[in-house]
Every structure is written in structure tokens, then in C-alpha cells.
Motif scaffolding. Sequence first.
Motif, PDB file in Angstrom:
ATOM      1  N   ASN A  55       0.821  -1.216   0.000  1.00 16.79           N
ATOM      2  CA  ASN A  55       0.000   0.000   0.000  1.00 16.79           C
ATOM      3  C   ASN A  55       0.848   1.255   0.000  1.00 16.79           C
ATOM      4  O   ASN A  55       0.616   2.195  -0.765  1.00 16.79           O
ATOM      5  CB  ASN A  55      -0.902   0.023   1.246  1.00 16.79           C
ATOM      6  N   ALA A  56       1.837   1.292   0.898  1.00 21.70           N
ATOM      7  CA  ALA A  56       2.648   2.498   1.066  1.00 21.70           C
ATOM      8  C   ALA A  56       3.457   2.814  -0.187  1.00 21.70           C
ATOM      9  O   ALA A  56       3.568   3.983  -0.594  1.00 21.70           O
ATOM     10  CB  ALA A  56       3.574   2.340   2.271  1.00 21.70           C
ATOM     11  N   LEU A  57       4.037   1.795  -0.802  1.00 17.03           N
ATOM     12  CA  LEU A  57       4.813   2.023  -2.023  1.00 17.03           C
ATOM     13  C   LEU A  57       3.915   2.471  -3.171  1.00 17.03           C
ATOM     14  O   LEU A  57       4.307   3.313  -3.989  1.00 17.03           O
ATOM     15  CB  LEU A  57       5.581   0.756  -2.410  1.00 17.03           C
ATOM     16  N   LEU A  58       2.708   1.916  -3.231  1.00 21.88           N
ATOM     17  CA  LEU A  58       1.751   2.320  -4.262  1.00 21.88           C
ATOM     18  C   LEU A  58       1.388   3.793  -4.091  1.00 21.88           C
ATOM     19  O   LEU A  58       1.392   4.567  -5.062  1.00 21.88           O
ATOM     20  CB  LEU A  58       0.497   1.447  -4.168  1.00 21.88           C
ATOM     21  N   PRO A 300      12.286   2.665   6.168  1.00 23.18           N
ATOM     22  CA  PRO A 300      12.862   4.011   6.108  1.00 23.18           C
ATOM     23  C   PRO A 300      12.508   4.758   4.821  1.00 23.18           C
ATOM     24  O   PRO A 300      12.265   5.968   4.853  1.00 23.18           O
ATOM     25  CB  PRO A 300      14.369   3.752   6.191  1.00 23.18           C
ATOM     26  N   PHE A 301      12.487   4.049   3.687  1.00 22.14           N
ATOM     27  CA  PHE A 301      12.121   4.698   2.436  1.00 22.14           C
ATOM     28  C   PHE A 301      10.691   5.232   2.505  1.00 22.14           C
ATOM     29  O   PHE A 301      10.409   6.367   2.081  1.00 22.14           O
ATOM     30  CB  PHE A 301      12.241   3.716   1.270  1.00 22.14           C
ATOM     31  N   ILE A 302       9.783   4.435   3.054  1.00 22.77           N
ATOM     32  CA  ILE A 302       8.392   4.864   3.196  1.00 22.77           C
ATOM     33  C   ILE A 302       8.301   6.075   4.113  1.00 22.77           C
ATOM     34  O   ILE A 302       7.583   7.037   3.820  1.00 22.77           O
ATOM     35  CB  ILE A 302       7.529   3.694   3.728  1.00 22.77           C
ATOM     36  N   TRP A 303       9.044   6.052   5.212  1.00 18.87           N
ATOM     37  CA  TRP A 303       9.020   7.194   6.139  1.00 18.87           C
ATOM     38  C   TRP A 303       9.532   8.466   5.486  1.00 18.87           C
ATOM     39  O   TRP A 303       9.040   9.557   5.773  1.00 18.87           O
ATOM     40  CB  TRP A 303       9.832   6.862   7.388  1.00 18.87           C
ATOM     41  N   LEU A 304      10.534   8.348   4.617  1.00 21.17           N
ATOM     42  CA  LEU A 304      11.051   9.515   3.909  1.00 21.17           C
ATOM     43  C   LEU A 304      10.011  10.080   2.931  1.00 21.17           C
ATOM     44  O   LEU A 304      10.098  11.259   2.544  1.00 21.17           O
ATOM     45  CB  LEU A 304      12.320   9.158   3.142  1.00 21.17           C
TER      46      LEU A 304
END
Length: 379
Positions: A55-58, A300-304
Motif C-alpha cells: 500500500n505504502a509504495l503504491l 525508512p524509504f516509506i518514512w522519507l
Amino acid sequence: MKVKRLWTYPLLFGIIGALLGLILRYAYTGSFSGFPFKNILHSHSHVMLLGFIFNALLVTVWSTFVIEIDKVTYRLFLILQGCVAIFLVAFILQGYAFYSILFSTVHLWGSYLLLLRFWRKLDANNKQQNLIKLGIVFHFLSSLGPYMLGPLMAMEMQNSPWYQQAIFFYLHFQYFGVFLAWMLAVLFHKAEIKLNKIQLLVFTVGLGFLFTHSLDFSFNHWSIQLFGSLGSLGLFGLLLRFVKQFSILKHSYKFLYLGILLIAFLNVLGSIPVIANLAVESRFILIAWLHLIFLGIYTPFIWLSLPKKVHPIIWFCYGLVLFGSEMGLLFPKFISNWTTIPIMWFLFFSYLGIFLCICLVHISTILKISKKNINLNSN
């Protein structure tokens, strides 16, 4: 539809999935009796994989490339969230059974429709979006794994290595296919990197060959190491070419790029039989590897990418407890002797720290999004 509003769903599922992981770690201390470990594990893995990271990457790709979300696509997205919520509970109550399989399947079919609509909105002339398309292709390819489980069960091959490999096939082309392709699409966009046809081919073939590392869990053949080596070396060499482009980005993205290079380099080492056998023989090392990918790179990538900046103190605390958990998994005897704490309790407290960091980041972001929505509605 504003993309920022969609962040609530992956962030909530991230908290729930992390809580299930914390419960699992507590169960490892022996504090529960008659604990449905496999059921909770299935729920935890599915929620973190599909409810949080997918979901987050989408949402990240949508927001980065400013892709329109129409009403039909939005409704499909909501259907996927409903499926995650239902199979979250179903896995806990019954494990792999009728309802968990049913709603996992509905989620898969719904994702087909959503991603096909997503594909149609991509710019055919934008080379940076080729990685998004590749991720969608990998999503369809990965689903061949689950489709093989039914025939294998019908042939009473549940205990065969092929049954396990069908699961590994799906997992590999999710986290080393869909997830990696979408994450790099965003990072390359920020670094203004455009892959040419040869580089895209190297990337695609490299990820495909990396699947042979999963075969180490079931088979022993020289060709596994050969193709695994070719895939890992190709991927590592390709990523190494972009050091200059990433050197001009913010420090946070530089660290993330170094983390990706570390993962690629560890894949190269994983082609060596002696090192590959460590992951096959030790569940602790396997979990350390998976957590390094999911908690050390994708999270971490999602948080950024969140609409709210994560405070440096939280970054420091998260890195500290994550490092502690990885050391506990890799060197359990040393950590247990050094701290005089039983290793299972050390890991529990490490994951408690990870869980608290996730809660702080996700809840604060949800509150910020909710506040903005209230202000917009009031105006």
C-alpha cells in the motif's frame, strides 16, 4: 482524490502488523501456552507485506509521479483495504482456511484491476516510469506462485520442496520485484536517473536470476550458485554506477542508497555456498535478512516519503533498536553473554523499541493528515 488521504491505510496496517510481530516475539520467550503461533505469523506477514509495504509504495509512486486517482481506482483501493482487514482477522482465527484464502484471492484479483488502470495512466514517453511498469509485470508474475498451491495440494505434494518454492516464488518477486522496482523508480526520479534499454534488461534479468537463491532451501546444484551469482553481480554492478547521481541528494537518501548497495552486496555473498547455507540452516539469520530488507530499507524509504517529516531523534532511536535486534539475531550467544539477558527477552525488548518508533511515526502522521482533512472540510 488527494493521494495524502490514502496514507492512513498503510500506516494503520503498519501499526497492526508491527503489534502482531511484537506478540510473536513475546511468544518466543515462552510466556504463552497453547499460542497459535502459525496463525499469528501468517497474519503478521500478510498484513506487513500487503497492508503496509505494498500500500505504502503504491501511494508513494502515485504521489511522486502525480498520477490521477479516479473514483473507480479509489474504490478498488478501498476494496483491497477491506480484504486486508478481513484476512488479518481470518488468519488469526483459522490460519490458512476458507475465509483467509478467499479474501487473499479477492485482494489479488482486485490488485490486478487496480494496477491495470494504473498502467493506463502512465506516460509512455517517460523512461523513469518503465520501472513502475516493470513492478506491475512482476506483480502478475509473482501471483503464479499462489496459483500453483492448489494443484500441488490436489496432488498431495504439500510436503514437497515445490510447495515451499511456490511460496518463495511469490515472495521473491514481491520484495525483489514489485517493491524494489517501485522504490527505485521513485529514487531514480529524485536523482534524475533514466535507465536505458540495456540497463533495464540487466535489472530485470538480475532480479529474475536472484530467485535461484531461494532454491538453496530445497536443492543443491551448481547451477543455482551460477545463476544466483550472475543475477546478484549484475544488480550490484548496475546500482554501483549511480554513486555520482546519489551523491548530490540529501543525506537521508544517500544513506538509503548505501543500504540498497549493502543488500545487493549481501546477495553477491549469498551466492557463495558456505554463506548461503547459513541462512538455510539458521532461522535467526533468515529473519535477520528479511528484517534488514523490510525494516532497514523499505520502512525508512516509506518514512522519507510521508507528508510529515520524521524527527531526527526517532531516526536515531529506530536505527539503534534495529541494529540491536539484528545483532541479537546474528550473534545470539555473544549478546546473551554480554548483556546477561536471555536472548529471546533481548529480542523482545529490541522489537518493542521498533514497535514504539513505528507507532510514533505512523500515529503522528495520521493525526496530521486528519487535521488537514478537517480544515479542508470546514473551509
